[in-house]
Design a protein around this motif. Structure first.
Motif, PDB file in Angstrom:
ATOM      1  N   LEU A   1       0.347  34.647  -8.145  1.00 44.47           N
ATOM      2  CA  LEU A   1       1.476  33.997  -8.823  1.00 44.47           C
ATOM      3  C   LEU A   1       1.902  32.825  -7.813  1.00 44.47           C
ATOM      4  N   PHE A   2       1.983  33.309  -6.517  1.00 42.54           N
ATOM      5  CA  PHE A   2       2.693  32.415  -5.423  1.00 42.54           C
ATOM      6  C   PHE A   2       1.693  31.162  -5.304  1.00 42.54           C
ATOM      7  N   ASN A   3       0.474  31.439  -5.266  1.00 43.81           N
ATOM      8  CA  ASN A   3      -0.330  30.187  -5.155  1.00 43.81           C
ATOM      9  C   ASN A   3      -0.234  29.291  -6.409  1.00 43.81           C
ATOM     10  N   GLN A   4       0.345  29.703  -7.395  1.00 40.94           N
ATOM     11  CA  GLN A   4       0.593  28.921  -8.351  1.00 40.94           C
ATOM     12  C   GLN A   4       1.662  28.080  -8.299  1.00 40.94           C
ATOM     13  N   THR A   5       2.732  28.550  -7.624  1.00 41.40           N
ATOM     14  CA  THR A   5       3.852  27.909  -7.416  1.00 41.40           C
ATOM     15  C   THR A   5       4.063  27.140  -6.454  1.00 41.40           C
ATOM     16  N   PHE A   6       3.088  27.286  -5.388  1.00 45.43           N
ATOM     17  CA  PHE A   6       3.461  26.601  -4.050  1.00 45.43           C
ATOM     18  C   PHE A   6       2.174  26.048  -3.655  1.00 45.43           C
ATOM     19  N   SER A   7       2.199  24.747  -3.359  1.00 44.40           N
ATOM     20  CA  SER A   7       1.052  23.915  -2.930  1.00 44.40           C
ATOM     21  C   SER A   7       1.667  22.749  -1.848  1.00 44.40           C
ATOM     22  N   TRP A   8       0.830  22.399  -0.944  1.00 47.60           N
ATOM     23  CA  TRP A   8       1.366  21.371   0.010  1.00 47.60           C
ATOM     24  C   TRP A   8      -0.076  20.467   0.474  1.00 47.60           C
ATOM     25  N   GLN A   9       0.457  19.343   0.966  1.00 49.43           N
ATOM     26  CA  GLN A   9      -0.728  18.512   1.741  1.00 49.43           C
ATOM     27  C   GLN A   9      -0.112  17.260   2.625  1.00 49.43           C
ATOM     28  N   VAL A  10      -0.598  17.255   3.669  1.00 47.97           N
ATOM     29  CA  VAL A  10       0.085  16.107   4.392  1.00 47.97           C
ATOM     30  C   VAL A  10      -1.075  15.207   4.925  1.00 47.97           C
ATOM     31  N   MET A  11      -0.790  13.762   4.827  1.00 47.02           N
ATOM     32  CA  MET A  11      -1.862  12.730   4.957  1.00 47.02           C
ATOM     33  C   MET A  11      -1.108  11.769   5.845  1.00 47.02           C
ATOM     34  N   MET A  12      -2.111  11.209   6.567  1.00 47.18           N
ATOM     35  CA  MET A  12      -1.739   9.963   7.661  1.00 47.18           C
ATOM     36  C   MET A  12      -2.492   9.075   7.053  1.00 47.18           C
ATOM     37  N   GLY A  13      -1.757   7.685   7.028  1.00 48.09           N
ATOM     38  CA  GLY A  13      -2.429   6.470   6.687  1.00 48.09           C
ATOM     39  C   GLY A  13      -2.276   5.494   7.535  1.00 48.09           C
ATOM     40  N   ILE A  14      -3.401   4.750   7.918  1.00 50.81           N
ATOM     41  CA  ILE A  14      -3.395   3.664   8.866  1.00 50.81           C
ATOM     42  C   ILE A  14      -3.895   2.392   8.040  1.00 50.81           C
ATOM     43  N   SER A  15      -3.217   1.352   7.777  1.00 51.81           N
ATOM     44  CA  SER A  15      -3.613   0.327   7.003  1.00 51.81           C
ATOM     45  C   SER A  15      -3.427  -0.956   7.453  1.00 51.81           C
ATOM     46  N   VAL A  16      -4.172  -1.989   7.016  1.00 52.49           N
ATOM     47  CA  VAL A  16      -4.201  -3.373   7.137  1.00 52.49           C
ATOM     48  C   VAL A  16      -3.781  -3.926   5.953  1.00 52.49           C
ATOM     49  N   TYR A  17      -2.479  -4.599   5.675  1.00 52.77           N
ATOM     50  CA  TYR A  17      -2.454  -5.255   4.655  1.00 52.77           C
ATOM     51  C   TYR A  17      -1.988  -6.773   4.849  1.00 52.77           C
ATOM     52  N   SER A  18      -2.127  -7.971   3.822  1.00 54.28           N
ATOM     53  CA  SER A  18      -2.053  -9.160   3.843  1.00 54.28           C
ATOM     54  C   SER A  18      -1.298  -9.561   2.437  1.00 54.28           C
ATOM     55  N   GLY A  19      -0.145 -10.302   2.707  1.00 52.98           N
ATOM     56  CA  GLY A  19       0.518 -10.949   1.634  1.00 52.98           C
ATOM     57  C   GLY A  19       1.518 -11.640   2.234  1.00 52.98           C
ATOM     58  N   HIS A  20       2.007 -12.897   1.321  1.00 55.82           N
ATOM     59  CA  HIS A  20       3.194 -13.362   1.640  1.00 55.82           C
ATOM     60  C   HIS A  20       4.546 -12.766   1.329  1.00 55.82           C
ATOM     61  N   SER A  21       5.565 -12.990   2.198  1.00 55.99           N
ATOM     62  CA  SER A  21       6.726 -12.679   1.715  1.00 55.99           C
ATOM     63  C   SER A  21       7.354 -13.599   0.967  1.00 55.99           C
ATOM     64  N   PRO A  22       8.353 -13.167  -0.144  1.00 51.92           N
ATOM     65  CA  PRO A  22       8.934 -14.066  -1.114  1.00 51.92           C
ATOM     66  C   PRO A  22      10.117 -14.741  -0.330  1.00 51.92           C
ATOM     67  N   LEU A  23      10.366 -14.403   1.104  1.00 56.07           N
ATOM     68  CA  LEU A  23      11.521 -14.934   1.567  1.00 56.07           C
ATOM     69  C   LEU A  23      11.119 -16.351   1.956  1.00 56.07           C
ATOM     70  N   LYS A  24      11.954 -17.438   2.077  1.00 58.22           N
ATOM     71  CA  LYS A  24      11.581 -18.636   2.769  1.00 58.22           C
ATOM     72  C   LYS A  24      11.335 -18.607   4.238  1.00 58.22           C
ATOM     73  N   ASP A  25      10.146 -19.314   4.607  1.00 54.14           N
ATOM     74  CA  ASP A  25       9.701 -19.372   6.053  1.00 54.14           C
ATOM     75  C   ASP A  25       9.574 -18.335   6.668  1.00 54.14           C
ATOM     76  N   VAL A  26       9.354 -17.202   6.039  1.00 54.91           N
ATOM     77  CA  VAL A  26       8.609 -15.558   6.706  1.00 54.91           C
ATOM     78  C   VAL A  26       7.355 -15.399   6.410  1.00 54.91           C
ATOM     79  N   LYS A  27       6.452 -15.694   7.404  1.00 58.32           N
ATOM     80  CA  LYS A  27       4.981 -15.427   7.132  1.00 58.32           C
ATOM     81  C   LYS A  27       4.581 -14.443   8.148  1.00 58.32           C
ATOM     82  N   GLN A  28       3.338 -13.927   7.859  1.00 55.56           N
ATOM     83  CA  GLN A  28       2.555 -12.853   8.558  1.00 55.56           C
ATOM     84  C   GLN A  28       2.175 -13.875   9.818  1.00 55.56           C
TER      85      GLN A  28
END
Length: 296
Positions: free
Chosen positions: A43-70
């Motif tokens: 019963l406990f196994n059905q009511t409790f579960s967990w997972q921890v993940m670490m993400g390392i990402s590279v992303y590209s995309g303009h900001s909507p703010l004026k004059d703010v760029k990557q």
């Protein structure tokens, strides 16, 4: 040195709330572990579960703010801690069906009702990323006239009531969120989203889209310009309600038992009410993401 400070700031924004809510749930987690040691029940196994993940990402995309760029390498990097934990109705979930989960952290809540094909939850999460004009100016090492002298627009955390509908490999949800008690933004928003997963060989491909509707108070906080903030580069602006539309494709592929590759593209459209703000430069934003996720 400046790049290191900026990277630490981004990591703090990404991980801070997730770590705080994790600490909030530690008493429940400790109690659950004790139960597992004392009672060897299925019963406990059905009511409790967990997972921890670490993400390392590279992303590209303009900001909507004026004059703010990557421009610097730190603008393209993101380090995220993602937690999925479920215990007797309480949950922390990374919402990893969406690419924004990499940068906006976890959702924390309680399941008020769960059925085979629908559910109602109460939760807290980040709906709007926010920005710090002073930090953005410091990163560019030059003035940004439209942002100079503005106060920080803090992260938009909110308490929400969510209705979800499940259908095979698809999910539809609608959030009614109030920012008044958890954010300086005040006001409310409605977030509608649909997502469906498709399986191709070892790929999990998530295709989704949605609309977020903002109240006057939210629009005024993030996109408005008050009389005391008017300059030659910033005219007075008192917006009405507005919305943001999003379409995204996000995919994951297992590299090994612990590692997986992730990739995504997100297309965002901001309404004319947002586009007319003196602070905003563009209404259409395309973002690309590549990364790896490690499961502990």
């Amino acid at each position: 040195m400046k790049l290191t400070q900026n990277l630490l700031y981004k990591i703090k924004l990404t991980l801070g709330k997730t770590l705080l809510v994790a600490l909030f749930f530690l008493p429940q987690l400790s109690f659950a572990v004790e139960q597992q040691l004392d009672k060897e029940t299925t019963l406990f196994n059905q009511t409790f579960s967990w997972q921890v993940m670490m993400g390392i990402s590279v992303y590209s995309g303009h900001s909507p703010l004026k004059d703010v760029k990557q421009e610097d390498i730190v603008d393209y990097l993101s380090l995220s801690l993602m937690i999925d934990l479920y215990y007797k109705g309480f949950f922390i979930q990374s919402n990893h069906r969406r690419s924004v989960a990499i940068t906006q952290g976890a959702e924390v809540g309680y399941q008020l009702h769960v059925d085979n094909d629908w559910a109602v939850d109460i939760l807290a999460k980040t709906y709007i990323s926010g920005y710090d004009p002073e930090l953005l100016i410091e990163k560019k090492d030059e003035n940004i006239p439209t942002l100079e002298g503005l106060k920080e627009r803090e992260i938009g955390d909110a308490i929400a009531l969510r209705y979800s509908r499940f259908n095979d490999d698809a999910i539809f949800s609608i959030d009614f969120a109030n920012l008044t008690y958890w954010s300086k933004a005040n006001g409310w928003l409605i977030d509608v989203y649909y997502n469906e997963v498709f399986f191709y060989k070892n790929w999990d491909i998530y295709i989704g889209g949605g609309v977020t509707y903002y109240s006057n108070q939210v629009m005024d906080y993030y996109y408005g310009v008050k009389a005391e903030d008017v300059t030659d580069a910033r005219s007075f602006y008192d917006p009405n309600t507005g919305y943001k539309g999003t379409f995204e494709v996000y995919a994951q592929y297992p590299i090994s038992k612990k590692w997986s590759f992730s990739a995504g593209v997100t297309q965002t459209y901001y309404s004319n009410t947002i586009g007319k703000s003196p602070l905003i430069d563009r209404q259409n934003i395309t973002q690309f993401l590549l990364g790896v996720i490690y499961v502990f």
